[in-house]
Scaffold this motif. Sequence first.
Motif, PDB file in Angstrom:
ATOM      1  N   LEU A   6       0.810  -1.209   0.000  1.00 17.55           N
ATOM      2  CA  LEU A   6       0.000   0.000   0.000  1.00 17.55           C
ATOM      3  C   LEU A   6       0.846   1.263   0.000  1.00 17.55           C
ATOM      4  O   LEU A   6       0.321   2.353   0.083  1.00 17.55           O
ATOM      5  N   TYR A   9      -0.044   4.333  -2.158  1.00 21.70           N
ATOM      6  CA  TYR A   9      -1.172   5.174  -1.768  1.00 21.70           C
ATOM      7  C   TYR A   9      -0.754   6.242  -0.758  1.00 21.70           C
ATOM      8  O   TYR A   9      -1.370   7.279  -0.660  1.00 21.70           O
ATOM      9  N   ASN A  15      -3.800  10.827   2.748  1.00 22.06           N
ATOM     10  CA  ASN A  15      -3.842   9.374   2.851  1.00 22.06           C
ATOM     11  C   ASN A  15      -2.562   8.862   3.487  1.00 22.06           C
ATOM     12  O   ASN A  15      -1.908   7.974   2.953  1.00 22.06           O
ATOM     13  N   LEU A  19      -4.187   3.862   2.908  1.00 19.81           N
ATOM     14  CA  LEU A  19      -5.429   3.150   2.648  1.00 19.81           C
ATOM     15  C   LEU A  19      -5.714   3.055   1.157  1.00 19.81           C
ATOM     16  O   LEU A  19      -5.297   3.912   0.374  1.00 19.81           O
ATOM     17  N   SER A  20      -6.451   2.017   0.783  1.00 24.66           N
ATOM     18  CA  SER A  20      -6.886   1.913  -0.605  1.00 24.66           C
ATOM     19  C   SER A  20      -7.923   3.002  -0.853  1.00 24.66           C
ATOM     20  O   SER A  20      -8.526   3.530   0.089  1.00 24.66           O
ATOM     21  N   PRO A  21      -8.168   3.345  -2.103  1.00 23.68           N
ATOM     22  CA  PRO A  21      -9.142   4.408  -2.381  1.00 23.68           C
ATOM     23  C   PRO A  21     -10.529   4.130  -1.797  1.00 23.68           C
ATOM     24  O   PRO A  21     -11.177   5.028  -1.269  1.00 23.68           O
ATOM     25  N   SER A  22     -10.990   2.877  -1.862  1.00 25.92           N
ATOM     26  CA  SER A  22     -12.317   2.564  -1.316  1.00 25.92           C
ATOM     27  C   SER A  22     -12.321   2.642   0.209  1.00 25.92           C
ATOM     28  O   SER A  22     -13.283   3.123   0.805  1.00 25.92           O
TER      29      SER A  22
END
Length: 83
Positions: A6, A9, A15, A19-22
């Motif tokens: 990750l 990101y 961020n 974290l992932s975008p979702s």
Amino acid sequence: MRTSPLKAYAKRPGNSQGLSPSALKAKRARDKEAAMTPLRKRRKAENQRNGQSSNYDWHHKSDGSVVKMKVENNRNVYLHGER
């Protein structure tokens, strides 16, 4: 050396947790919902009425009282036994 999948990101603004975008979208929705509760709204309004300073925060104690203290002291949650 960090080898997190990750890591890419983490370079995006807002961020820092990688974290992932979702997941980031879900976290922002949860954070906004928590910030808009009646208790948080009352505290924010109270802070605005009392005045703000870059050197001091208003610390809301569990008994409902409010104390003005230096920022570095107020944000030390371990000192206050809050964690």
